[in-house]
Design an enzyme around this catalytic site. Structure first.
Site, mmCIF file in Angstrom:
data_model
loop_
_atom_site.group_PDB
_atom_site.id
_atom_site.type_symbol
_atom_site.label_atom_id
_atom_site.label_comp_id
_atom_site.label_asym_id
_atom_site.label_seq_id
_atom_site.Cartn_x
_atom_site.Cartn_y
_atom_site.Cartn_z
ATOM 1 N N PRO A 39 12.203 -55.182 13.443
ATOM 2 C CG PRO A 39 11.051 -53.172 13.560
ATOM 3 C CD PRO A 39 11.762 -54.074 12.590
ATOM 4 N N GLY A 85 8.116 -58.939 17.305
ATOM 5 C CA GLY A 85 7.153 -59.020 18.402
ATOM 6 C C GLY A 85 7.079 -60.432 18.930
ATOM 7 N N GLY A 118 6.809 -63.112 16.757
ATOM 8 C CA GLY A 118 7.310 -64.025 15.734
ATOM 9 C C GLY A 118 6.226 -64.854 15.073
ATOM 10 C CG LEU A 146 7.111 -45.985 7.875
ATOM 11 C CD1 LEU A 146 5.803 -45.213 8.011
ATOM 12 C CD2 LEU A 146 7.920 -45.453 6.701
ATOM 13 C CB VAL A 156 10.841 -49.590 16.832
ATOM 14 C CG1 VAL A 156 10.387 -50.655 17.821
ATOM 15 C CG2 VAL A 156 12.027 -50.082 16.017
ATOM 16 C CE1 TYR A 201 -6.731 -67.357 7.739
ATOM 17 C CE2 TYR A 201 -7.143 -69.653 7.191
ATOM 18 C CZ TYR A 201 -6.357 -68.678 7.781
ATOM 19 O OH TYR A 201 -5.185 -69.043 8.411
#
EC number: 2.5.1.26
Length: 553
Positions: A114, A116, A118, A252, A254, A459
């Site tokens: 799937p 979205g 990218g 699992l 989409v 981060y």
């Protein structure tokens, strides 16, 4: 080929991804425009920048193996929305009838990833190779499933298709005076389905900021059937079915649509910038700021934003004055955002002053235009850093084009009790590994992206400038893998998580396996078998694999 043609050749002029780069973040025009700015920021020569242009779709397409799936062999109902031209294979494909496609792929042992926006930085949407035992791979792009389907204004919820991008969703909500209040750094080029599948974290540092806190219900189409969770504000009925799918990373099924919890747009906002100093020691200044942030997080006041950033990272921002750069070179900066309450601002500024923070600027509460997001300060230290932050994807991509530069990031979360030992260990591991791998001393900086009463989400950004060029070889990937290995080991040794909001994908899989409980791997495998008995859904992430029957091709 002229430089203009080479840059134009990195994209397509048609379809939902027109203008986007086949290999990098965002739009080709924006990426090209940043090269000069980045060269200046890193102190590099700006001569011959056009020579840094990467291969075109046509050039790289000549190196692609032929498609393993022949479009003519597919049923009409599936073939009508599949493509195999070079740009689509590089950027990925698109789809409409999800159930029909999954049925065909299950029968023929074709892997399905799937897709979205990218924007994954952990290999979450990479196709499987011919060596993985599949007869082919389909990238299922949901870009055309991009509609708001229904509003429930009484419950303040909205039903949205999974392929809807962040800006389009907020534009639709703004017309009704509403907002999802979810702004990840990838906001411009990421989708609702991608947010949920990766259990992403938004821009706001406190309060409900993870997407799963904002999802009321969702619909999932899997190879073994379709399911939809019940629409309720909360439930005590067993393990959470909804949170089973949030973070499942396409393994699992989409996610095709969801009900999202929205809220009225804020009427007022305010902000403040606080600087911490420690006698010229940037590391010590950051630790001072961390103590202050912990105090603030544990007041229970939850400001809209509470972002501590190492001064040397802020210095890399464009637009700062020389005086500001000198102030921040060995400091730490705390960016605080408020929505609605002046009382919260006053209390938190008092906490900052108690911890030795210097208030260098503030923007008092003002009415927010409902036509646009005037969030926070747009000038000075906070404004300069914020603009660079929102262009982070472009800056990372542009840095890849300079052979002498290595730039990358990683993130984690930990308890306050473990933060200082973890943080110091990360800095030491990073500096040692960068020197060893790169031959020059790099810079590692830290910021808090999210803050909780029981711990922060650090981060880390790594920058190395001055790498020696090796003709015919780019060793930066190997260098970064070795640096990352050492830093991630330091994180895991001190109780951090493998990822706070970037997802697991392929890059964090070893650390994720070490992090999860003794029984959870087999639990994931059982859930995988119940939803995807053929084992075709994004098979290279999260770890659970299924031995499937041979291909029927």
């Amino acid at each position: 080929m002229e430089a203009e043609d080479r840059w134009r050749g990195q994209t397509t002029t048609s379809g939902p991804h027109a203008g986007k780069s086949w290999w990098a973040w965002g739009r080709v025009s924006e990426l090209r425009g940043l090269l000069q700015e980045l060269a200046t920021s890193f102190g590099l020569s700006s001569a011959n920048l056009d020579q840094l242009c990467p291969p075109t779709v046509l050039e790289i397409g000549e190196q692609l193996p032929k498609p393993r799936i022949q479009l003519a062999s597919l049923p009409d109902k599936v073939r009508s929305f599949c493509k195999d031209d070079d740009f689509e294979r590089l950027f990925h494909s698109r789809g409409r009838d999800v159930a029909a496609l999954l049925d065909v792929c299950s029968q023929r042992r074709i892997a399905v990833v799937p897709f979205g926006g990218g924007s994954s930085v952990v290999g979450g949407v990479e196709p499987v190779s011919a060596d993985d035992g599949f007869s082919g791979c389909v990238a299922l792009d949901l870009a055309k499933m991009d509609q708001v389907l229904e509003f429930d204004e009484m419950s303040q919820c909205v039903r949205v298709q999974a392929g809807m991008y962040g800006p389009a969703l907020e534009d639709s909500l703004r017309q009704r005076g509403l907002t999802l209040r979810y702004y990840p750094q990838s906001f411009e080029f990421s989708t609702v389905g991608g947010w949920i599948a990766t259990k992403g974290g938004g821009h706001f540092a406190t309060g409900p900021t993870h997407i799963d806190d904002l999802v009321q219900s969702l619909r999932v189409v899997s190879p073994n059937g379709t399911t939809e969770t019940r629409r309720v504000p909360a439930s005590g009925a067993g393990p959470s079915e909804l949170r089973l799918y949030a973070g499942s990373e396409g393994t699992l099924g989409v996610i095709t649509e969801s009900w999202l919890k929205v809220r009225p747009r804020p009427q007022t906002r305010a902000s403040a910038t606080v600087v911490f100093q420690a006698k010229g020691d940037a590391d010590a200044a950051f630790e001072l700021g961390a103590h202050c942030v912990r105090d603030m997080a544990q007041t229970g006041l939850q400001p809209a934003n509470l972002r501590l950033v190492a001064g040397p990272e802020v210095v890399r921002s464009a637009g700062l004055s020389q005086q500001e750069r000198e102030l921040l070179a060995a400091a730490a900066v705390l960016l605080i955002g408020f929505e609605g309450s002046i009382y919260v601002r006053t209390r938190l500024q008092a906490v900052a002053e108690k911890r030795g923070g210097l208030l260098v600027s503030q923007k008092l509460a003002e009415e927010v235009s409902q036509k646009q997001d005037n969030s926070g300060e747009r000038s000075g230290i906070a404004g300069s850093w914020g603009k660079g932050f929102m262009r982070g994807g472009y800056l990372m991509s542009a840095a890849c084009l300079f052979p002498s530069v290595l730039v990358n990031t990683l993130e984690t979360a930990c308890t306050w009790a473990s933060f200082l030992p973890l943080h110091r260990s990360v800095l030491n591991a990073a500096r040692t590994a960068m020197k060893r791998e790169c031959g020059v001393q790099g810079q590692v900086t830290c910021r808090f992206t999210h803050v909780y009463p029981d711990g922060p989400a650090p981060y880390y950004t790594f920058v190395v400038i001055g790498l020696a060029a090796t003709p015919g070889e780019d060793s930066r990937v190997r260098m970064w893998q070795n640096i990352k290995r050492d830093v991630m080991q330091a994180i895991m040794d001190h109780g951090g998580t493998s990822t706070h909001h970037h997802a697991v994908g392929q890059l964090h899989l070893p650390q994720y396996r070490a992090e999860r409980g003794a029984l959870f791997g087999s639990t994931l495998a059982a859930m995988k078998a119940a939803h995807d008995s053929a084992g075709i859904m994004n098979p290279r992430v999260l770890g659970p694999s299924i031995e499937a029957p041979p291909s029927k091709l």
